[in-house]
Design a protein around this motif. Sequence first.
Motif, PDB file in Angstrom:
ATOM      1  N   LEU A  27       0.856  -1.185   0.000  1.00 49.69           N
ATOM      2  CA  LEU A  27       0.000   0.000   0.000  1.00 49.69           C
ATOM      3  C   LEU A  27       0.889   1.232   0.000  1.00 49.69           C
ATOM      4  O   LEU A  27       1.858   1.324   0.766  1.00 49.69           O
ATOM      5  CB  LEU A  27      -0.902  -0.005   1.231  1.00 49.69           C
ATOM      6  CG  LEU A  27      -1.860   1.183   1.372  1.00 49.69           C
ATOM      7  CD1 LEU A  27      -2.853   1.224   0.216  1.00 49.69           C
ATOM      8  CD2 LEU A  27      -2.604   1.105   2.709  1.00 49.69           C
ATOM      9  N   HIS A  28       0.576   2.191  -0.867  1.00 49.88           N
ATOM     10  CA  HIS A  28       1.393   3.393  -0.967  1.00 49.88           C
ATOM     11  C   HIS A  28       1.415   4.146   0.357  1.00 49.88           C
ATOM     12  O   HIS A  28       0.402   4.260   1.056  1.00 49.88           O
ATOM     13  CB  HIS A  28       0.859   4.309  -2.070  1.00 49.88           C
ATOM     14  CG  HIS A  28       1.812   5.388  -2.459  1.00 49.88           C
ATOM     15  ND1 HIS A  28       1.811   6.633  -1.869  1.00 49.88           N
ATOM     16  CD2 HIS A  28       2.822   5.413  -3.373  1.00 49.88           C
ATOM     17  CE1 HIS A  28       2.750   7.385  -2.414  1.00 49.88           C
ATOM     18  NE2 HIS A  28       3.387   6.659  -3.323  1.00 49.88           N
ATOM     19  N   ASP A  29       2.605   4.657   0.699  1.00 52.89           N
ATOM     20  CA  ASP A  29       2.783   5.325   1.991  1.00 52.89           C
ATOM     21  C   ASP A  29       1.787   6.457   2.221  1.00 52.89           C
ATOM     22  O   ASP A  29       1.345   6.683   3.355  1.00 52.89           O
ATOM     23  CB  ASP A  29       4.207   5.897   2.092  1.00 52.89           C
ATOM     24  CG  ASP A  29       5.264   4.810   2.255  1.00 52.89           C
ATOM     25  OD1 ASP A  29       4.879   3.665   2.565  1.00 52.89           O
ATOM     26  OD2 ASP A  29       6.462   5.104   2.054  1.00 52.89           O
ATOM     27  N   THR A  33      -2.753   5.155   7.106  1.00 50.72           N
ATOM     28  CA  THR A  33      -3.186   6.013   8.224  1.00 50.72           C
ATOM     29  C   THR A  33      -2.989   5.339   9.570  1.00 50.72           C
ATOM     30  O   THR A  33      -3.441   5.866  10.589  1.00 50.72           O
ATOM     31  CB  THR A  33      -4.668   6.384   8.060  1.00 50.72           C
ATOM     32  OG1 THR A  33      -5.455   5.179   8.083  1.00 50.72           O
ATOM     33  CG2 THR A  33      -4.913   7.122   6.758  1.00 50.72           C
ATOM     34  N   THR A  34      -2.334   4.191   9.604  1.00 50.51           N
ATOM     35  CA  THR A  34      -2.157   3.452  10.858  1.00 50.51           C
ATOM     36  C   THR A  34      -0.686   3.108  11.069  1.00 50.51           C
ATOM     37  O   THR A  34       0.109   3.111  10.132  1.00 50.51           O
ATOM     38  CB  THR A  34      -2.964   2.139  10.830  1.00 50.51           C
ATOM     39  OG1 THR A  34      -2.518   1.329   9.735  1.00 50.51           O
ATOM     40  CG2 THR A  34      -4.453   2.413  10.693  1.00 50.51           C
ATOM     41  N   LEU A  35      -0.371   2.834  12.299  1.00 54.02           N
ATOM     42  CA  LEU A  35       0.940   2.325  12.668  1.00 54.02           C
ATOM     43  C   LEU A  35       0.760   1.001  13.412  1.00 54.02           C
ATOM     44  O   LEU A  35      -0.138   0.886  14.254  1.00 54.02           O
ATOM     45  CB  LEU A  35       1.686   3.326  13.559  1.00 54.02           C
ATOM     46  CG  LEU A  35       2.185   4.608  12.868  1.00 54.02           C
ATOM     47  CD1 LEU A  35       2.806   5.550  13.903  1.00 54.02           C
ATOM     48  CD2 LEU A  35       3.214   4.264  11.788  1.00 54.02           C
ATOM     49  N   PRO A  36       1.591   0.032  13.100  1.00 51.19           N
ATOM     50  CA  PRO A  36       2.625   0.054  12.058  1.00 51.19           C
ATOM     51  C   PRO A  36       2.010  -0.038  10.662  1.00 51.19           C
ATOM     52  O   PRO A  36       0.811  -0.275  10.523  1.00 51.19           O
ATOM     53  CB  PRO A  36       3.446  -1.193  12.377  1.00 51.19           C
ATOM     54  CG  PRO A  36       2.447  -2.146  12.948  1.00 51.19           C
ATOM     55  CD  PRO A  36       1.524  -1.281  13.778  1.00 51.19           C
ATOM     56  N   HIS A  37       2.832   0.127   9.650  1.00 50.75           N
ATOM     57  CA  HIS A  37       2.373  -0.025   8.278  1.00 50.75           C
ATOM     58  C   HIS A  37       1.840  -1.447   8.077  1.00 50.75           C
ATOM     59  O   HIS A  37       2.396  -2.400   8.633  1.00 50.75           O
ATOM     60  CB  HIS A  37       3.520   0.227   7.292  1.00 50.75           C
ATOM     61  CG  HIS A  37       3.743   1.673   6.998  1.00 50.75           C
ATOM     62  ND1 HIS A  37       3.796   2.635   7.982  1.00 50.75           N
ATOM     63  CD2 HIS A  37       3.936   2.329   5.818  1.00 50.75           C
ATOM     64  CE1 HIS A  37       4.017   3.822   7.423  1.00 50.75           C
ATOM     65  NE2 HIS A  37       4.109   3.661   6.123  1.00 50.75           N
ATOM     66  N   VAL A  73      -9.107   2.100  -7.499  1.00 47.48           N
ATOM     67  CA  VAL A  73      -7.916   1.256  -7.422  1.00 47.48           C
ATOM     68  C   VAL A  73      -7.042   1.404  -8.664  1.00 47.48           C
ATOM     69  O   VAL A  73      -7.528   1.373  -9.794  1.00 47.48           O
ATOM     70  CB  VAL A  73      -8.329  -0.222  -7.247  1.00 47.48           C
ATOM     71  CG1 VAL A  73      -7.093  -1.115  -7.168  1.00 47.48           C
ATOM     72  CG2 VAL A  73      -9.172  -0.389  -5.994  1.00 47.48           C
ATOM     73  N   TRP A  74      -5.749   1.564  -8.434  1.00 41.77           N
ATOM     74  CA  TRP A  74      -4.768   1.539  -9.521  1.00 41.77           C
ATOM     75  C   TRP A  74      -3.426   1.085  -8.970  1.00 41.77           C
ATOM     76  O   TRP A  74      -3.192   1.106  -7.762  1.00 41.77           O
ATOM     77  CB  TRP A  74      -4.649   2.904 -10.211  1.00 41.77           C
ATOM     78  CG  TRP A  74      -4.296   4.064  -9.335  1.00 41.77           C
ATOM     79  CD1 TRP A  74      -5.094   4.732  -8.458  1.00 41.77           C
ATOM     80  CD2 TRP A  74      -3.011   4.721  -9.269  1.00 41.77           C
ATOM     81  NE1 TRP A  74      -4.414   5.748  -7.843  1.00 41.77           N
ATOM     82  CE2 TRP A  74      -3.132   5.766  -8.326  1.00 41.77           C
ATOM     83  CE3 TRP A  74      -1.799   4.542  -9.918  1.00 41.77           C
ATOM     84  CZ2 TRP A  74      -2.077   6.625  -8.010  1.00 41.77           C
ATOM     85  CZ3 TRP A  74      -0.736   5.391  -9.615  1.00 41.77           C
ATOM     86  CH2 TRP A  74      -0.892   6.422  -8.672  1.00 41.77           C
ATOM     87  N   PHE A  75      -2.572   0.630  -9.878  1.00 40.36           N
ATOM     88  CA  PHE A  75      -1.299   0.046  -9.473  1.00 40.36           C
ATOM     89  C   PHE A  75      -0.145   0.785 -10.141  1.00 40.36           C
ATOM     90  O   PHE A  75      -0.307   1.378 -11.201  1.00 40.36           O
ATOM     91  CB  PHE A  75      -1.233  -1.437  -9.890  1.00 40.36           C
ATOM     92  CG  PHE A  75      -2.257  -2.314  -9.210  1.00 40.36           C
ATOM     93  CD1 PHE A  75      -1.909  -3.104  -8.127  1.00 40.36           C
ATOM     94  CD2 PHE A  75      -3.572  -2.360  -9.673  1.00 40.36           C
ATOM     95  CE1 PHE A  75      -2.841  -3.925  -7.505  1.00 40.36           C
ATOM     96  CE2 PHE A  75      -4.516  -3.174  -9.057  1.00 40.36           C
ATOM     97  CZ  PHE A  75      -4.145  -3.965  -7.975  1.00 40.36           C
ATOM     98  N   GLU A  76       1.009   0.703  -9.498  1.00 35.23           N
ATOM     99  CA  GLU A  76       2.211   1.274 -10.105  1.00 35.23           C
ATOM    100  C   GLU A  76       3.383   0.326  -9.875  1.00 35.23           C
ATOM    101  O   GLU A  76       3.392  -0.486  -8.946  1.00 35.23           O
ATOM    102  CB  GLU A  76       2.534   2.648  -9.531  1.00 35.23           C
ATOM    103  CG  GLU A  76       3.001   2.632  -8.084  1.00 35.23           C
ATOM    104  CD  GLU A  76       3.528   3.988  -7.628  1.00 35.23           C
ATOM    105  OE1 GLU A  76       4.766   4.080  -7.423  1.00 35.23           O
ATOM    106  OE2 GLU A  76       2.722   4.920  -7.466  1.00 35.23           O
ATOM    107  N   HIS A 108      -2.770   1.686  -5.059  1.00 33.77           N
ATOM    108  CA  HIS A 108      -3.401   2.916  -4.583  1.00 33.77           C
ATOM    109  C   HIS A 108      -4.911   2.707  -4.583  1.00 33.77           C
ATOM    110  O   HIS A 108      -5.456   2.040  -5.470  1.00 33.77           O
ATOM    111  CB  HIS A 108      -3.089   4.095  -5.506  1.00 33.77           C
ATOM    112  CG  HIS A 108      -1.639   4.447  -5.603  1.00 33.77           C
ATOM    113  ND1 HIS A 108      -1.097   5.564  -5.000  1.00 33.77           N
ATOM    114  CD2 HIS A 108      -0.605   3.837  -6.251  1.00 33.77           C
ATOM    115  CE1 HIS A 108       0.200   5.631  -5.274  1.00 33.77           C
ATOM    116  NE2 HIS A 108       0.516   4.597  -6.039  1.00 33.77           N
ATOM    117  N   PHE A 109      -5.574   3.335  -3.630  1.00 33.82           N
ATOM    118  CA  PHE A 109      -7.035   3.337  -3.602  1.00 33.82           C
ATOM    119  C   PHE A 109      -7.586   4.760  -3.698  1.00 33.82           C
ATOM    120  O   PHE A 109      -8.789   4.966  -3.670  1.00 33.82           O
ATOM    121  CB  PHE A 109      -7.543   2.683  -2.305  1.00 33.82           C
ATOM    122  CG  PHE A 109      -7.283   1.207  -2.236  1.00 33.82           C
ATOM    123  CD1 PHE A 109      -8.257   0.295  -2.647  1.00 33.82           C
ATOM    124  CD2 PHE A 109      -6.071   0.718  -1.781  1.00 33.82           C
ATOM    125  CE1 PHE A 109      -8.016  -1.069  -2.590  1.00 33.82           C
ATOM    126  CE2 PHE A 109      -5.830  -0.641  -1.718  1.00 33.82           C
ATOM    127  CZ  PHE A 109      -6.802  -1.543  -2.125  1.00 33.82           C
TER     128      PHE A 109
END
Length: 365
Positions: A27-29, A33-37, A73-76, A108-109
């Motif tokens: 998931l893109h940084d 929104t949470t810790l840990p990633h 949704v999309w990807f890189e 990405h969402f």
Amino acid sequence: MVMDYKGGGTEAQRYVWGGAIPLQIHLHDSEVTTLPHPPPALILAPRMGYLPLLAPQIKPFFSSSLPPGVDTVWFEYKGLPLKWYIPTGVLFDLLCAEPERPWNLTVHFRVYPGNILTPCEGEDSVKWSFINSLKEAAYIINGNCKNIMNMSQSDQAELWRSVLDGQLEGYLRVSSKLKLDIVGDDSSLKLNSSNSSTAKSRQSASDLDATATRTGRVPVRLYIRSFDEDIDDLEDVSTIDSWEKVSYINRPVEIHGEGKGVTLHDAIKALLPELYQEESSTDANTCGAEEEGGQRSDGSSSRSPEETGEASQLLSDSAEIKLVRIQGIEPKLDIPFGWVVNNLMNPEHYLHICVYVKIVEPVTI
């Protein structure tokens, strides 16, 4: 080798349809929104499938970490947004010069890059893109797409479900009704182009000789990745950071049932005469401007202008083919083209070919 519908296809077809790529999806940084990633999601992606179809499997891994908003949704891959209508296997073959396992992608969402990617509304968008490509292929093969337009709702649903589930037997059961056969098992296949006189066929293994019994056109989508680095190993090729660095050609290969068997080398030579420094007639090597440009039967274009650019945008007189990859396979160029078509084409009846080309710049003194 000929399609065996009752037996669920040829051995090669079954192998290709069962192919999958191990993905490690992060998931893109900017969307965490949470810790840990959250840890990456590990998933097997069918080669014949499309990345957006993986969303229902991937979303549960990251849903608790996402910010509020509507999913797009999309990807890189290494910063390059991935075109969702290109089959997953083709993207992998094109972007990973040295196959990366698992293939590390970022999902990405949010914040869909509409300036780079065409809109995608999930499975429906992917389905209709697939159907439109099937119509294009039918138009190239038969000169019309009546059989696709006249498919019953149940056949259309079964065809699409077979693609989703990777079920070759179900796919062949429906696709056999569409009468899109191009290549049979006769002993004669010849390119029908102005280059056929100079594109001499290489001798091929008799057990792979699959060729044409009638005049036909093979729908081909060719992806050309060029580089000018002085390197020995393809794994050292620079990462693609823009789709402008990939030349895309939507061009049929014409064949007819006379003469010696044509090889994959001959087909590529007809598709890319620029590499061989031969003069060629545009009309002789294509099925006309409408089909070459990726036109659908209704006259609309399925691809943007930059994607239908000619190979000459990236190739030079001193270009050298370093690699040809189809369905993850790096075939010898003397393999019969008929065998390649019968066994390695995608469900929408296009043969996707990835070509790596080295641009050899002349040395100036």
